[in-house]
Design a protein around this motif. Structure first.
Motif, PDB file in Angstrom:
ATOM      1  N   ASP A 106      44.129  28.293  38.040  1.00  0.00           N
ATOM      2  CA  ASP A 106      42.124  28.189  38.186  1.00  0.00           C
ATOM      3  C   ASP A 106      41.030  27.278  38.800  1.00  0.00           C
ATOM      4  O   ASP A 106      42.078  26.013  39.126  1.00  0.00           O
ATOM      5  N   SER A 107      40.275  27.767  39.258  1.00  0.00           N
ATOM      6  CA  SER A 107      39.203  26.986  40.133  1.00  0.00           C
ATOM      7  C   SER A 107      38.248  26.677  40.096  1.00  0.00           C
ATOM      8  O   SER A 107      37.665  27.065  39.117  1.00  0.00           O
ATOM      9  N   ASP A 108      37.672  25.773  40.429  1.00  0.00           N
ATOM     10  CA  ASP A 108      36.381  25.844  40.027  1.00  0.00           C
ATOM     11  C   ASP A 108      35.209  26.558  41.015  1.00  0.00           C
ATOM     12  O   ASP A 108      34.046  26.383  40.796  1.00  0.00           O
ATOM     13  N   PHE A 109      35.568  26.683  42.449  1.00  0.00           N
ATOM     14  CA  PHE A 109      35.074  27.365  43.862  1.00  0.00           C
ATOM     15  C   PHE A 109      35.505  27.694  44.352  1.00  0.00           C
ATOM     16  O   PHE A 109      37.001  27.388  44.417  1.00  0.00           O
ATOM     17  N   PRO A 110      34.572  29.148  44.738  1.00  0.00           N
ATOM     18  CA  PRO A 110      36.277  29.894  45.498  1.00  0.00           C
ATOM     19  C   PRO A 110      35.893  29.323  46.961  1.00  0.00           C
ATOM     20  O   PRO A 110      34.570  28.876  47.650  1.00  0.00           O
ATOM     21  N   ILE A 111      36.577  29.128  47.881  1.00  0.00           N
ATOM     22  CA  ILE A 111      36.522  30.094  49.445  1.00  0.00           C
ATOM     23  C   ILE A 111      36.425  30.631  50.063  1.00  0.00           C
ATOM     24  O   ILE A 111      36.760  32.417  50.167  1.00  0.00           O
ATOM     25  N   THR A 118      29.132  34.043  38.856  1.00  0.00           N
ATOM     26  CA  THR A 118      29.879  34.077  37.738  1.00  0.00           C
ATOM     27  C   THR A 118      31.005  33.689  37.483  1.00  0.00           C
ATOM     28  O   THR A 118      31.932  34.538  38.498  1.00  0.00           O
ATOM     29  N   LYS A 119      31.684  32.468  36.655  1.00  0.00           N
ATOM     30  CA  LYS A 119      32.681  32.709  37.125  1.00  0.00           C
ATOM     31  C   LYS A 119      34.142  33.081  35.487  1.00  0.00           C
ATOM     32  O   LYS A 119      33.587  32.586  34.151  1.00  0.00           O
ATOM     33  N   GLU A 120      35.052  34.139  35.271  1.00  0.00           N
ATOM     34  CA  GLU A 120      35.635  34.316  35.000  1.00  0.00           C
ATOM     35  C   GLU A 120      36.957  34.148  34.904  1.00  0.00           C
ATOM     36  O   GLU A 120      38.078  33.933  36.018  1.00  0.00           O
ATOM     37  N   LYS A 121      37.486  33.025  34.046  1.00  0.00           N
ATOM     38  CA  LYS A 121      39.066  32.791  34.304  1.00  0.00           C
ATOM     39  C   LYS A 121      40.010  33.625  33.771  1.00  0.00           C
ATOM     40  O   LYS A 121      39.611  33.681  33.433  1.00  0.00           O
ATOM     41  N   PHE A 122      41.403  33.197  34.641  1.00  0.00           N
ATOM     42  CA  PHE A 122      42.470  34.746  34.534  1.00  0.00           C
ATOM     43  C   PHE A 122      41.605  35.727  34.584  1.00  0.00           C
ATOM     44  O   PHE A 122      42.323  36.669  33.529  1.00  0.00           O
ATOM     45  N   GLY A 123      40.233  36.331  35.322  1.00  0.00           N
ATOM     46  CA  GLY A 123      39.992  37.498  34.986  1.00  0.00           C
ATOM     47  C   GLY A 123      41.002  38.547  35.475  1.00  0.00           C
ATOM     48  O   GLY A 123      40.626  39.870  35.732  1.00  0.00           O
ATOM     49  N   LYS A 124      40.780  38.532  36.904  1.00  0.00           N
ATOM     50  CA  LYS A 124      42.143  39.418  37.951  1.00  0.00           C
ATOM     51  C   LYS A 124      43.466  39.366  38.015  1.00  0.00           C
ATOM     52  O   LYS A 124      43.685  37.946  38.487  1.00  0.00           O
ATOM     53  N   THR A 139      41.432  33.251  38.575  1.00  0.00           N
ATOM     54  CA  THR A 139      39.777  32.820  38.536  1.00  0.00           C
ATOM     55  C   THR A 139      38.829  33.591  39.418  1.00  0.00           C
ATOM     56  O   THR A 139      38.918  33.729  40.634  1.00  0.00           O
ATOM     57  N   VAL A 140      38.516  35.139  38.390  1.00  0.00           N
ATOM     58  CA  VAL A 140      37.695  35.967  39.479  1.00  0.00           C
ATOM     59  C   VAL A 140      35.971  35.736  39.776  1.00  0.00           C
ATOM     60  O   VAL A 140      35.611  34.983  38.068  1.00  0.00           O
ATOM     61  N   PHE A 141      35.191  34.988  41.039  1.00  0.00           N
ATOM     62  CA  PHE A 141      34.038  34.524  40.842  1.00  0.00           C
ATOM     63  C   PHE A 141      32.764  35.461  41.753  1.00  0.00           C
ATOM     64  O   PHE A 141      33.357  36.442  41.838  1.00  0.00           O
ATOM     65  N   ARG A 142      31.989  35.562  40.595  1.00  0.00           N
ATOM     66  CA  ARG A 142      30.906  36.984  41.077  1.00  0.00           C
ATOM     67  C   ARG A 142      29.904  36.706  41.740  1.00  0.00           C
ATOM     68  O   ARG A 142      29.140  35.517  40.771  1.00  0.00           O
ATOM     69  N   TRP A 143      28.728  37.434  42.140  1.00  0.00           N
ATOM     70  CA  TRP A 143      27.260  36.662  43.279  1.00  0.00           C
ATOM     71  C   TRP A 143      27.224  38.011  43.838  1.00  0.00           C
ATOM     72  O   TRP A 143      27.832  38.775  44.217  1.00  0.00           O
ATOM     73  N   CYS A 144      25.660  38.029  44.270  1.00  0.00           N
ATOM     74  CA  CYS A 144      25.109  38.807  45.034  1.00  0.00           C
ATOM     75  C   CYS A 144      24.696  37.530  46.477  1.00  0.00           C
ATOM     76  O   CYS A 144      24.174  36.697  45.848  1.00  0.00           O
TER      77      CYS A 144
END
Length: 424
Positions: free
Chosen positions: A17-22, A37-43, A53-58
């Motif tokens: 579980d993380s707050d920001f991606p690398i 968008t942040k999805e906890k334990f998404g994939k 935690t999966v992060f998604r953005w444009c």
């Protein structure tokens, strides 16, 4: 053994579980204000198969949406981006980075050994300050000549463009301008770069992009040392407008004493002259294809001697290649004559004519010497035998003092007024 996303009992304490991606700068995009968008334990992580935690953005306008592909533990073990899996320091594939640093991959392939290795790496990451990689990568040398030559210094945002629309290639796309994919023809469907496996890229094996970069590194140009020992100047090109004299001096002073630094803003280049030839050779060897200042890769070359510049002016370059003349330009002017016999007035290489018109302009006589009258105004060459003809005035030297002869006031001149010589 890792569990699937649907399990709620076994080994869930290892889920991430993380707050920001690398992320690298290219994947993050050029817009400083983005929404994620942040999805906890998404994939599940595509390397260790643990939920994260999966992060998604444009990343920008007309760009495709991106998301994280691996967990942060796998990213920190290899010091790579969670999305593109490129090295965060050099922007290169893992295989190229490990080859340049002579690092051998030690991540196990089996599930049980991989989980045990991952737990040990997490413990080592928790005990470190987070500024340096862990494992063998943290013990490797800080830099490599090959990596400095191949490193990408600026973000490559074209990598975030949408994929090519397969329906448009077949002529069946009906979305038009609303289609989120690119309407372009693929360059080469059989290109090996289009077939990449994320696990092969992570473990540094069978990576077509890395093979291409390694071949490029083996054929990169070299900077040959000039034979003229008097050359102690280096040419630095591609400075831009932000590189200053102090920044160049801060980099090159470590190689030896600097005599002068001359910056030419119009050509965006600089000339650095060292006091000794040894210092110049060391600076050229350490800086060729490796010099990066303010995010710009600078071009380093040797300066040219005066003899080489003279050859280039004569139409021959420093490497001995003769330059062909440009058509349409006039030829060179002839050299000045050596003697009076070789003198010629044709300075512009004009073709000879049948009756050349040459004007002989004489110099004025020295003071005290009478100048001959122009043609048609002086005395006749032969004396006439007509007794009725008017007599010629005496020469200037034989006239009495104080008397000045004006031809317009001569009473015997033709056309004079009749009252002057007694006429009616």
């Amino acid at each position: 053994m890792a569990t699937s996303l649907g399990s709620n009992t076994y080994n869930r304490q290892n889920w991430e579980d993380s707050d920001f991606p690398i992320l690298c700068q290219t994947c993050l995009g050029e817009n400083p204000y983005i929404r994620m968008t942040k999805e906890k334990f998404g994939k599940e992580c595509k390397i260790c198969a643990r939920p994260f935690t999966v992060f998604r953005w444009c990343p920008g306008v007309r760009m495709r949406f991106k998301k994280t592909e691996v967990c942060q533990t796998c990213s920190k073990m290899k010091n790579v981006c969670q999305t593109c899996l490129l090295d965060l320091e050099y922007g290169l594939p893992i295989q190229v980075r490990d080859t340049g640093l002579s690092v051998k991959d030690e991540v196990p392939r089996s599930d049980v050994n991989k989980e045990y290795y991952t737990q040990n790496m997490e413990r080592e990451i928790a005990n470190s300050d987070g500024t340096r990689p862990v494992g063998l990568l943290g013990k490797a040398p800080s830099s490599s000549d090959m990596l400095l030559k191949l490193a990408r210094t600026t973000p490559y945002y074209k990598r975030n463009r949408p994929h090519i629309c397969s329906f448009w290639v077949k002529g069946e796309c009906k979305r038009g301008e609303e289609c989120p994919y690119r309407h372009e023809k693929p360059t080469d469907p059989d290109d090996p770069l289009a077939d990449q496996n994320i696990k092969d890229r992570y473990y540094g094996i069978n990576d077509p992009v890395a093979d291409k970069l390694l071949k490029r590194a083996s054929t990169m140009p070299r900077l040959d040392v000039p034979e003229d020992k008097s050359i102690t100047t280096l040419y630095i090109g591609g400075l831009g407008e932000n590189v200053t004299d102090s920044e160049l001096r801060n980099h090159f002073y470590q190689f030896g004493e600097i005599r002068t630094i001359t910056i030419v803003q119009r050509q965006q280049c600089a000339f650095i002259q060292f006091a000794t030839r040894q210092a110049a050779e060391t600076a050229a060897e350490k800086s060729f294809n490796k010099l990066i200042i303010n995010g710009r890769r600078l071009n380093v070359k040797w300066g040219r001697s005066q003899a080489a510049r003279g050859k280039e002016k004569d139409g021959v370059t420093e490497s001995g290649i003769r330059l062909e003349p440009v058509p349409g330009l006039p030829g060179a002017l002839p050299p000045p004559p050596v003697s009076d016999e070789d003198a010629s007035t044709n300075y512009f290489n004009l073709p000879p004519t049948s009756s050349p018109a040459v004007m002989n302009l004489g110099l004025p006589p020295p003071p005290g010497v009478a100048m001959p009258p122009p043609p048609g105004f002086g005395p006749p060459m032969f004396h006439t035998m007509d007794p009725m003809a008017p007599s010629m005035p005496p020469p200037m030297g034989m006239r009495p003092p104080g008397q000045v002869h004006y031809p317009s006031q001569d009473p015997q001149r033709m056309g004079a007024h009749a009252s002057r010589h007694g006429g009616p």
